[in-house]
Design an enzyme around this catalytic site. Structure first.
Site, PDB file in Angstrom:
ATOM      1  N   LYS A  27      12.716   7.059 -10.622  1.00  0.00           N
ATOM      2  CA  LYS A  27      13.844   6.393  -9.961  1.00  0.00           C
ATOM      3  C   LYS A  27      14.213   5.104 -10.690  1.00  0.00           C
ATOM      4  O   LYS A  27      15.384   4.857 -10.979  1.00  0.00           O
ATOM      5  CB  LYS A  27      13.458   6.119  -8.502  1.00  0.00           C
ATOM      6  CG  LYS A  27      14.521   5.446  -7.670  1.00  0.00           C
ATOM      7  CD  LYS A  27      14.374   5.789  -6.204  1.00  0.00           C
ATOM      8  CE  LYS A  27      13.231   5.075  -5.505  1.00  0.00           C
ATOM      9  NZ  LYS A  27      13.540   3.666  -5.183  1.00  0.00           N
ATOM     10  N   SER A  28      13.220   4.277 -10.990  1.00  0.00           N
ATOM     11  CA  SER A  28      13.494   2.994 -11.654  1.00  0.00           C
ATOM     12  C   SER A  28      14.182   3.219 -12.995  1.00  0.00           C
ATOM     13  O   SER A  28      15.140   2.520 -13.346  1.00  0.00           O
ATOM     14  CB  SER A  28      12.180   2.249 -11.923  1.00  0.00           C
ATOM     15  OG  SER A  28      11.597   1.833 -10.726  1.00  0.00           O
ATOM     16  N   GLY A 100      17.359  -0.812  -2.947  1.00  0.00           N
ATOM     17  CA  GLY A 100      17.153  -2.227  -3.273  1.00  0.00           C
ATOM     18  C   GLY A 100      17.286  -2.479  -4.761  1.00  0.00           C
ATOM     19  O   GLY A 100      17.888  -3.475  -5.194  1.00  0.00           O
ATOM     20  N   SER A 172       8.227  -9.731  -9.622  1.00  0.00           N
ATOM     21  CA  SER A 172       9.253  -8.791  -9.174  1.00  0.00           C
ATOM     22  C   SER A 172      10.054  -8.300 -10.369  1.00  0.00           C
ATOM     23  O   SER A 172      10.753  -9.075 -11.029  1.00  0.00           O
ATOM     24  CB  SER A 172      10.202  -9.453  -8.167  1.00  0.00           C
ATOM     25  OG  SER A 172      11.366  -8.653  -8.037  1.00  0.00           O
ATOM     26  N   ASP A 323       4.315   0.302  -5.073  1.00  0.00           N
ATOM     27  CA  ASP A 323       4.981   1.380  -4.329  1.00  0.00           C
ATOM     28  C   ASP A 323       4.006   2.480  -3.911  1.00  0.00           C
ATOM     29  O   ASP A 323       4.355   3.361  -3.124  1.00  0.00           O
ATOM     30  CB  ASP A 323       6.111   1.987  -5.163  1.00  0.00           C
ATOM     31  CG  ASP A 323       7.288   1.021  -5.316  1.00  0.00           C
ATOM     32  OD1 ASP A 323       7.342   0.016  -4.577  1.00  0.00           O
ATOM     33  OD2 ASP A 323       8.141   1.275  -6.182  1.00  0.00           O
ATOM     34  N   ARG A 354       6.130  -2.368   5.218  1.00  0.00           N
ATOM     35  CA  ARG A 354       5.162  -1.286   4.978  1.00  0.00           C
ATOM     36  C   ARG A 354       3.765  -1.603   5.490  1.00  0.00           C
ATOM     37  O   ARG A 354       2.994  -0.673   5.749  1.00  0.00           O
ATOM     38  CB  ARG A 354       5.114  -0.935   3.489  1.00  0.00           C
ATOM     39  CG  ARG A 354       6.312  -0.120   3.086  1.00  0.00           C
ATOM     40  CD  ARG A 354       6.259   0.369   1.654  1.00  0.00           C
ATOM     41  NE  ARG A 354       7.436   1.211   1.445  1.00  0.00           N
ATOM     42  CZ  ARG A 354       7.987   1.461   0.271  1.00  0.00           C
ATOM     43  NH1 ARG A 354       7.476   0.940  -0.829  1.00  0.00           N
ATOM     44  NH2 ARG A 354       9.044   2.245   0.175  1.00  0.00           N
ATOM     45  N   ARG A 396       8.509   6.412   1.479  1.00  0.00           N
ATOM     46  CA  ARG A 396       7.124   6.473   0.980  1.00  0.00           C
ATOM     47  C   ARG A 396       6.108   6.529   2.127  1.00  0.00           C
ATOM     48  O   ARG A 396       5.037   7.100   1.981  1.00  0.00           O
ATOM     49  CB  ARG A 396       6.834   5.303   0.049  1.00  0.00           C
ATOM     50  CG  ARG A 396       7.761   5.302  -1.173  1.00  0.00           C
ATOM     51  CD  ARG A 396       7.176   4.569  -2.347  1.00  0.00           C
ATOM     52  NE  ARG A 396       8.208   4.228  -3.315  1.00  0.00           N
ATOM     53  CZ  ARG A 396       8.732   5.072  -4.215  1.00  0.00           C
ATOM     54  NH1 ARG A 396       8.310   6.317  -4.270  1.00  0.00           N
ATOM     55  NH2 ARG A 396       9.661   4.669  -5.043  1.00  0.00           N
TER      56      ARG A 396
HETATM   57  C1  S3P Z   1      11.441  -1.691  -8.752  1.00  0.00           C
HETATM   58  C2  S3P Z   1      10.644  -2.790  -8.599  1.00  0.00           C
HETATM   59  C3  S3P Z   1       9.743  -2.988  -7.453  1.00  0.00           C
HETATM   60  C4  S3P Z   1       9.519  -1.703  -6.685  1.00  0.00           C
HETATM   61  C5  S3P Z   1      10.787  -0.944  -6.455  1.00  0.00           C
HETATM   62  C6  S3P Z   1      11.440  -0.579  -7.781  1.00  0.00           C
HETATM   63  C7  S3P Z   1      12.319  -1.592  -9.929  1.00  0.00           C
HETATM   64  O1  S3P Z   1      10.320  -3.954  -6.575  1.00  0.00           O
HETATM   65  O2  S3P Z   1       8.872  -1.958  -5.467  1.00  0.00           O
HETATM   66  O3  S3P Z   1      10.552   0.240  -5.722  1.00  0.00           O
HETATM   67  O4  S3P Z   1      12.830  -0.496 -10.229  1.00  0.00           O
HETATM   68  O5  S3P Z   1      12.494  -2.614 -10.606  1.00  0.00           O
HETATM   69  P1  S3P Z   1      10.158  -5.545  -6.800  1.00  0.00           P
HETATM   70  O6  S3P Z   1      10.838  -5.901  -8.039  1.00  0.00           O
HETATM   71  O7  S3P Z   1      10.810  -6.167  -5.605  1.00  0.00           O
HETATM   72  O8  S3P Z   1       8.697  -5.782  -6.842  1.00  0.00           O
END
Ligand code: S3P
Length: 441
Positions: A27-28, A100, A172, A323, A354, A396
Site C-alpha cells: 500500500k505504501s 491517512g 513518522s 502496522d 488500536r 488491521r
Molecule cells: C505509512 C507510515 C506509517 C504507517 C502507515 C503507512 C506510510 O504511518 O503506520 O500505515 O506509508 O508512510 P506514520 O508515518 O504515521 O508512522
C-alpha cells in the site's frame, strides 16, 4: 465525506495453515508510485499495484488534479506524468477516503502548487491528526489550515516555499515524506532528521525517479528544484498484509507456509525480529541480491509452526513493526508467558485507537491484559475464548482477530469489517486458501 458500509465475518475456531500464498501489492509503495509518477516527466509503469480502496483514492485525487492514468490490467497502472508544475486545480474537495498516507503525502504535494486545494476523508480520517504535517509545511512558508488539527485540510497553494531543517518529534514516515515532497519545490536544501528510522520508501523511490538525495545518520536531505523522470516501479507484496499469515503460520501451520515475493525492506520487517525473539521459525529467502539504495528488497518468506514465548518488545522495534502490532498482540495472546509493548502511543491515532480497540477485542476473548497509556501488557495462554469483537472499522484489527480464531475454542464474530478493502480486498479469499474458515455475514 464517505461513510463505509458495515459488514461482519464469522470465523470458525481452529484450522490448519498450509500452502503458498500470493499477497497483494504494498500500500505504501503503491501510493508513492502514483504520486511520484504524476510529478514526473514522462510515463511511469507500475506493476503489482494494490488496487485497494486507499490507493484508488489517491488515483482518483490525481485524476481530479488533471493526471491521466490508465489501467491496462488490474494491478498495472500507467501514469502519464505532468511534471512538478503540471498539476491543475481540482473542481471540488479531494476525498482521500480512509487513507491517512494519501492525505498526508498529498499535503506535501499540494502545498507548493499554484492553486488551492481541500482534502477530506471518511469518518475515521476526519478524526486523525494532520497538524503534524501542517506544522513543518507552514515553517516552509506553506499556507495550510486544519480544523483543530484535523481535516478538512485547506491548502492555499504557495509556489515559493523555502527549505528547512526539520527534526521530527516522532518517527513518522508520512511526515518525513510530506516534507521531502514539499522540499522538491522549495528553494534550497531541505533536511529531515528522524528520532528513529521509519519506513524509507519515499527516499528509495525518489532515487529511482532520478532525484539526488543524501542520508547521513538519521538526516535525509535533498536540493529543491530537482526534476523527476518517469520510470518502471515493480511493487512487491505488502509485508503488512503478509504479516497476518506469518502469525497464522506460527500459530497453526501444518508444516510450513510460503509467502512469495514479499517486500522485506528492513524498515518494515520488525515483526520478523519480534516473532523470532518469541521462538518463531521464519526463513527469509532473498530474491533481490545487492543492496541498491533505489530498490526495494524482496524475498520469499517461509514460516513454520512454533511454540511462541512472551517477550518485552524493545522500543526501537516499535516504528519498524507499527502496522503489525495488532496481529502481534494476537501472537502474544497465544504465546506462553507475558508480553509487554511500550512506546507505541502512535497506535492511538491510526485508523482506530488500536491500543483501545485491540484491548477491547482481547477482553471479549477472555485474554488477561492491561491497557497502558502507550502500550499493552498481555498474559498469553495457548487458547483463546470466542465471541464478538468490534473492529471499529479498522482493517488491521479485523484481520488480526480473524487470525486469532485459529486458536479460539468457539467462533469469533468480527463486526464492521468493510474497511479491509482499503488494504487487502482479497483477504477473505486468501484466508480461506490458507486454511482459515471465514465467512461473510
Ligand atoms: C505509512 C507510515 C506509517 C504507517 C502507515 C503507512 C506510510 O504511518 O503506520 O500505515 O506509508 O508512510 P506514520 O508515518 O504515521 O508512522
Amino acid at each position: 465525506m464517505t461513510a463505509a458500509p458495515r459488514s461482519a465475518w464469522r470465523v470458525a475456531p481452529g484450522g490448519v495453515i498450509s500452502g503458498t500464498l500470493t499477497i497483494p501489492g504494498d500500500k505504501s509503495i503503491s501510493h508513492r508510485a502514483l504520486m511520484l509518477g504524476a510529478l514526473a516527466e514522462g510515463d511511469t509503469h507500475i506493476s503489482g499495484f494494490l488496487a485497494g480502496e486507499d490507493c484508488l483514492a489517491t488515483a482518483r485525487a490525481l485524476e481530479a488534479l488533471g493526471v491521466r492514468l490508465e489501467r491496462p490490467a488490474a494491478t498495472d497502472v500507467l501514469v502519464h506524468g505532468v511534471g512538478r508544475a503540471g498539476l491543475e486545480a481540482a473542481a471540488s474537495a479531494l476525498d482521500m477516503g480512509n487513507a491517512g498516507t494519501a492525505m498526508r503525502l498529498m499535503m506535501g504535494v499540494l502545498a507548493p502548487q499554484r492553486f488551492d486545494s481541500t482534502l477530506i476523508g471518511d469518518e475515521s480520517l476526519m478524526r486523525r491528526p494532520m497538524e503534524r504535517v501542517a506544522a513543518p509545511l507552514q515553517m516552509m512558508g506553506a499556507r495550510i489550515h486544519t480544523h483543530a488539527g484535523r481535516p478538512p485540510v485547506e491548502i492555499q497553494g504557495t509556489p515559493q516555499l523555502r527549505a528547512i531543517h526539520y527534526s521530527l518529534p516522532v518517527a513518522s514516515a508520512q511526515v518525513k515524506s510530506a516534507v521531502l515532497l514539499a522540499g522538491l519545490a522549495a528553494a534550497g536544501r531541505t533536511r529531515v532528521t528522524e528520532p528513529h528510522p521509519s519506513r524509507d520508501h519515499t527516499e528509495r523511490m525518489l532515487r529511482a525517479f532520478g532525484v539526488e538525495l543524501t542520508q547521513s545518520g538519521r538526516t535525509i536531505a535533498l536540493e529543491g528544484g530537482q526534476r523527476l523522470r518517469g520510470t518502471a516501479v515493480a511493487v512487491p507484496a505488502d509485508f503488512s498484509s503478509a504479516a497476518f499469515f506469518i502469525v497464522a503460520a506460527c500459530l497453526a501451520a501444518e508444516r510450513s507456509l510460503l509467502l512469495s515475493n514479499v517486500g522485506v525492506n528492513p524498515t518494515r520487517t520488525g515483526l520478523i525480529s519480534l516473532l523470532r525473539r518469541m521462538g518463531a521459525d521464519i526463513r527469509v529467502h532473498p530474491r533481490t541480491v545487492a543492496e541498491d539504495p533505489g530498490v526495494e528488497p524482496v524475498a520469499d518468506v517461509e514460516v513454520h509452526r512454533s511454540a511462541l514465548r512472551g517477550i518485552t518488545v524493545p522500543e526501537a522495534l516499535v516504528p519498524l513493526s507499527i502496522d503489525e502490532l495488532p496481529v502481534f498482540f494476537v501472537a502474544a495472546a497465544c504465546a506462553s508467558g507475558e508480553t509487554l509493548v511500550r512506546g507505541a502511543l502512535e497506535l492511538r491515532v491510526k485508523e482506530s485507537d488500536r491500543l483501545a480497540t485491540m484491548a477491547a477485542g482481547l477482553a471479549a476473548l477472555g485474554v488477561e491484559h492491561q491497557l497502558l497509556p502507550d502500550g499493552l501488557w498481555i498474559r498469553g495462554s495457548g487458547t483463546l475464548g470466542g465471541g464478538r469483537v468490534d473492529s471499529c472499522g479498522d482493517h488491521r484489527v479485523a484481520m488480526a482477530f480473524a487470525v486469532a480464531a485459529l486458536r479460539a475454542r468457539t467462533a469469533i464474530e468480527i463486526t464492521d469489517v468493510a474497511n479491509v478493502a482499503t488494504s487487502f480486498p482479497q483477504f477473505e479469499r486468501t484466508a480461506r486458501a490458507a486454511g482459515i474458515v471465514i465467512e461473510a455475514l
